[in-house]
Design a protein around this motif. Sequence first.
Motif, PDB file in Angstrom:
ATOM      1  N   LEU A  37       0.699  -1.218   0.018  1.00 24.76           N
ATOM      2  CA  LEU A  37       0.126   0.250   0.092  1.00 24.76           C
ATOM      3  C   LEU A  37       0.809   1.168  -0.080  1.00 24.76           C
ATOM      4  O   LEU A  37       0.956   2.317  -0.891  1.00 24.76           O
ATOM      5  N   ILE A  38       1.899   1.248   0.865  1.00 28.47           N
ATOM      6  CA  ILE A  38       2.546   2.548   0.944  1.00 28.47           C
ATOM      7  C   ILE A  38       3.441   2.723  -0.112  1.00 28.47           C
ATOM      8  O   ILE A  38       3.737   3.962  -0.630  1.00 28.47           O
ATOM      9  N   GLY A  39       4.096   1.658  -0.657  1.00 28.77           N
ATOM     10  CA  GLY A  39       5.034   1.671  -1.883  1.00 28.77           C
ATOM     11  C   GLY A  39       4.375   2.238  -3.007  1.00 28.77           C
ATOM     12  O   GLY A  39       4.594   3.071  -3.706  1.00 28.77           O
ATOM     13  N   ASN A  40       3.125   1.431  -3.284  1.00 31.04           N
ATOM     14  CA  ASN A  40       2.603   1.940  -4.724  1.00 31.04           C
ATOM     15  C   ASN A  40       1.689   3.296  -4.610  1.00 31.04           C
ATOM     16  O   ASN A  40       1.749   3.955  -5.518  1.00 31.04           O
ATOM     17  N   LEU A  41       1.296   3.759  -3.269  1.00 35.47           N
ATOM     18  CA  LEU A  41       0.533   4.733  -3.239  1.00 35.47           C
ATOM     19  C   LEU A  41       1.655   5.963  -3.168  1.00 35.47           C
ATOM     20  O   LEU A  41       1.285   6.998  -3.740  1.00 35.47           O
ATOM     21  N   GLY A  42       2.661   5.532  -2.641  1.00 38.34           N
ATOM     22  CA  GLY A  42       3.715   6.492  -2.674  1.00 38.34           C
ATOM     23  C   GLY A  42       4.262   6.749  -3.970  1.00 38.34           C
ATOM     24  O   GLY A  42       4.567   8.097  -4.212  1.00 38.34           O
ATOM     25  N   ILE A  43       4.471   5.927  -4.939  1.00 38.07           N
ATOM     26  CA  ILE A  43       4.840   6.074  -6.243  1.00 38.07           C
ATOM     27  C   ILE A  43       3.838   7.036  -7.025  1.00 38.07           C
ATOM     28  O   ILE A  43       4.417   7.893  -7.656  1.00 38.07           O
ATOM     29  N   MET A  44       2.689   6.513  -6.754  1.00 40.49           N
ATOM     30  CA  MET A  44       1.588   7.335  -7.708  1.00 40.49           C
ATOM     31  C   MET A  44       1.468   8.783  -7.125  1.00 40.49           C
ATOM     32  O   MET A  44       1.459   9.831  -7.733  1.00 40.49           O
ATOM     33  N   VAL A  45       1.412   8.974  -5.872  1.00 46.66           N
ATOM     34  CA  VAL A  45       1.583  10.303  -5.233  1.00 46.66           C
ATOM     35  C   VAL A  45       2.612  11.081  -5.734  1.00 46.66           C
ATOM     36  O   VAL A  45       2.874  12.306  -6.130  1.00 46.66           O
ATOM     37  N   LEU A  46       3.892  10.647  -5.735  1.00 47.01           N
ATOM     38  CA  LEU A  46       5.300  11.067  -6.212  1.00 47.01           C
ATOM     39  C   LEU A  46       5.130  11.879  -7.595  1.00 47.01           C
ATOM     40  O   LEU A  46       5.483  12.887  -7.964  1.00 47.01           O
ATOM     41  N   ILE A  47       4.545  10.684  -8.308  1.00 45.43           N
ATOM     42  CA  ILE A  47       4.568  11.008  -9.709  1.00 45.43           C
ATOM     43  C   ILE A  47       3.506  12.255  -9.960  1.00 45.43           C
ATOM     44  O   ILE A  47       3.426  13.056 -10.877  1.00 45.43           O
ATOM     45  N   LEU A  48       2.732  12.167  -9.230  1.00 40.94           N
ATOM     46  CA  LEU A  48       1.356  13.309  -9.437  1.00 40.94           C
ATOM     47  C   LEU A  48       1.735  14.649  -8.905  1.00 40.94           C
ATOM     48  O   LEU A  48       1.650  15.620  -9.517  1.00 40.94           O
ATOM     49  N   LEU A  49       2.670  14.629  -7.823  1.00 41.01           N
ATOM     50  CA  LEU A  49       3.110  16.173  -7.554  1.00 41.01           C
ATOM     51  C   LEU A  49       4.397  16.543  -7.950  1.00 41.01           C
ATOM     52  O   LEU A  49       4.630  17.802  -8.002  1.00 41.01           O
ATOM     53  N   ASP A  50       5.324  15.843  -8.420  1.00 39.94           N
ATOM     54  CA  ASP A  50       6.468  16.234  -9.053  1.00 39.94           C
ATOM     55  C   ASP A  50       6.447  16.268 -10.635  1.00 39.94           C
ATOM     56  O   ASP A  50       6.429  15.366 -11.429  1.00 39.94           O
ATOM     57  N   SER A  51       6.297  17.444 -11.196  1.00 41.55           N
ATOM     58  CA  SER A  51       6.294  17.757 -12.621  1.00 41.55           C
ATOM     59  C   SER A  51       7.442  16.899 -13.388  1.00 41.55           C
ATOM     60  O   SER A  51       7.362  16.939 -14.574  1.00 41.55           O
ATOM     61  N   ARG A  52       8.753  16.894 -12.576  1.00 42.56           N
ATOM     62  CA  ARG A  52       9.778  16.347 -13.462  1.00 42.56           C
ATOM     63  C   ARG A  52       9.637  14.972 -13.855  1.00 42.56           C
ATOM     64  O   ARG A  52      10.106  14.268 -14.501  1.00 42.56           O
ATOM     65  N   LEU A  53       8.421  14.393 -12.877  1.00 44.73           N
ATOM     66  CA  LEU A  53       8.303  12.950 -13.360  1.00 44.73           C
ATOM     67  C   LEU A  53       6.998  12.750 -14.323  1.00 44.73           C
ATOM     68  O   LEU A  53       6.359  11.739 -14.484  1.00 44.73           O
ATOM     69  N   HIS A  54       6.649  13.786 -14.821  1.00 41.74           N
ATOM     70  CA  HIS A  54       5.328  13.692 -15.878  1.00 41.74           C
ATOM     71  C   HIS A  54       6.039  13.364 -17.240  1.00 41.74           C
ATOM     72  O   HIS A  54       5.763  14.134 -18.194  1.00 41.74           O
ATOM     73  N   THR A  55       6.570  12.198 -17.113  1.00 40.28           N
ATOM     74  CA  THR A  55       6.911  11.726 -18.389  1.00 40.28           C
ATOM     75  C   THR A  55       6.377  10.265 -18.614  1.00 40.28           C
ATOM     76  O   THR A  55       5.818   9.619 -18.042  1.00 40.28           O
ATOM     77  N   PRO A  56       6.372   9.941 -20.239  1.00 44.71           N
ATOM     78  CA  PRO A  56       5.931   8.629 -20.377  1.00 44.71           C
ATOM     79  C   PRO A  56       6.365   7.407 -19.507  1.00 44.71           C
ATOM     80  O   PRO A  56       5.693   6.535 -19.221  1.00 44.71           O
ATOM     81  N   MET A  57       7.643   7.479 -19.242  1.00 49.27           N
ATOM     82  CA  MET A  57       8.171   6.140 -18.255  1.00 49.27           C
ATOM     83  C   MET A  57       7.449   6.235 -17.074  1.00 49.27           C
ATOM     84  O   MET A  57       7.032   5.454 -16.437  1.00 49.27           O
ATOM     85  N   TYR A  58       7.155   7.531 -16.343  1.00 51.66           N
ATOM     86  CA  TYR A  58       6.502   7.546 -15.160  1.00 51.66           C
ATOM     87  C   TYR A  58       5.011   7.530 -15.153  1.00 51.66           C
ATOM     88  O   TYR A  58       4.433   7.213 -14.268  1.00 51.66           O
ATOM     89  N   PHE A  59       4.527   7.870 -16.303  1.00 51.99           N
ATOM     90  CA  PHE A  59       3.248   7.670 -16.492  1.00 51.99           C
ATOM     91  C   PHE A  59       2.811   6.118 -16.633  1.00 51.99           C
ATOM     92  O   PHE A  59       1.692   5.838 -15.789  1.00 51.99           O
ATOM     93  N   PHE A  60       3.603   5.318 -17.191  1.00 56.03           N
ATOM     94  CA  PHE A  60       3.390   3.947 -17.323  1.00 56.03           C
ATOM     95  C   PHE A  60       3.435   3.419 -15.754  1.00 56.03           C
ATOM     96  O   PHE A  60       2.785   2.286 -15.352  1.00 56.03           O
ATOM     97  N   LEU A  61       4.548   3.919 -15.194  1.00 56.08           N
ATOM     98  CA  LEU A  61       4.825   3.326 -13.949  1.00 56.08           C
ATOM     99  C   LEU A  61       3.908   3.637 -12.758  1.00 56.08           C
ATOM    100  O   LEU A  61       3.527   2.809 -11.803  1.00 56.08           O
ATOM    101  N   SER A  62       3.218   4.724 -12.885  1.00 56.16           N
ATOM    102  CA  SER A  62       2.165   4.981 -11.885  1.00 56.16           C
ATOM    103  C   SER A  62       0.799   4.051 -12.278  1.00 56.16           C
ATOM    104  O   SER A  62       0.169   3.729 -11.300  1.00 56.16           O
ATOM    105  N   ASN A  63       0.753   3.785 -13.705  1.00 54.98           N
ATOM    106  CA  ASN A  63      -0.106   2.682 -13.889  1.00 54.98           C
ATOM    107  C   ASN A  63      -0.031   1.208 -13.470  1.00 54.98           C
ATOM    108  O   ASN A  63      -0.976   0.535 -12.860  1.00 54.98           O
ATOM    109  N   LEU A  64       1.341   0.972 -13.452  1.00 45.53           N
ATOM    110  CA  LEU A  64       1.870  -0.124 -12.682  1.00 45.53           C
ATOM    111  C   LEU A  64       1.530  -0.392 -11.519  1.00 45.53           C
ATOM    112  O   LEU A  64       1.079  -1.448 -11.128  1.00 45.53           O
ATOM    113  N   SER A  65       1.839   0.859 -10.840  1.00 46.99           N
ATOM    114  CA  SER A  65       1.535   0.742  -9.270  1.00 46.99           C
ATOM    115  C   SER A  65       0.055   0.655  -9.186  1.00 46.99           C
ATOM    116  O   SER A  65      -0.357   0.103  -8.049  1.00 46.99           O
ATOM    117  N   LEU A  66      -0.975   1.307  -9.657  1.00 45.20           N
ATOM    118  CA  LEU A  66      -2.149   1.361  -9.492  1.00 45.20           C
ATOM    119  C   LEU A  66      -2.765  -0.357  -9.545  1.00 45.20           C
ATOM    120  O   LEU A  66      -3.488  -0.804  -8.784  1.00 45.20           O
TER     121      LEU A  66
END
Length: 311
Positions: A37-66
């Motif tokens: 829970l902490i790991g996957n929610l954490g990844i999704m929140v970090l990607i959402l909050l940090d504009s530097r992570l708004h890239t295709p790689m992290y878009f797919f990673l956020s979906n993988l975490s979900l």
Amino acid sequence: MENTTEVSEFILLGLTDDPELQVPLFIMFAVIYLITLIGNLGIMVLILLDSRLHTPMYFFLSNLSLVDLCYSSAVTPRVMAGLLLGDKAISYNACAAQMFFFAAFASVENYLLPSMAYDRYVAVCKPLHYTTTMTTGVCASLAMGSYVFGFLFASIHTGDTFSLSFWEANVVHHFFCDVPAVMVLSCSDRHVSELVLLYVASFNICIVLLVIFISYMFIFITILKMHSSSGYQKALSTCASHFTAVSIFYGTVIFMYSQPSSSHSMDTDKIASVFYTMVIPMLNPLVYSLRNKEVKSALRKVVLKAKLPLG
């Protein structure tokens, strides 16, 4: 004529009947699920909050975490409740629902991983065309296609399984309603259903593994041609996490599903199932974040922001 009763609920045998093991297993699974829970929610929140992570790689990673969070949640809480309360019964409809949602999200992951491999292929082999190739529309289409096909194949497997007749035999030799474990209880001729499961699962695995293999073949060829040691290291590190996740996921899936249910050893399946239903969703955030400087930097940024009001 002998009376027969149509099954209205199933009994999940779980992992063990030993009362001395149930509490330690409950604690272990609770810790694993909490980290998941902490790991996957954490990844999704970090990607959402940090504009530097708004890239295709992290878009797919956020979906993988979900997806990891969802398919773990389809199984783990029910297993924990069974260990703590001793309640092994699950209704017919609840069993079908658990089977569907687990199969759906596991199938979505099956399609997300080759999408991520293609993203890495473009990043390493065609870096100058990366932004024009991996556009928002392309990424959204790949992700949406993963969900559509994942839920479609889950519908096929669940519908095929519960179209069979279940009379009297209702003891599932597993800790959740997995397709082979439930299918083997049917009193119908399940030969066709087993073949559907085998061929559809094998076809899906072969197609996505082919995409991943071709992507990594070109990636490794490109890496070998690199003259810069820094470029070599960067390309290798950017693919290492995904390659590790792919190896763990498909190694377990191939072991589990590329054989008819009649030849399954249920005890062996239980051990493998714990790994891919609980351990893999916990490991993926760790695999993708421990050696990822961008994720670590985003985490430090969020922690610092949280500390400022307290200071």
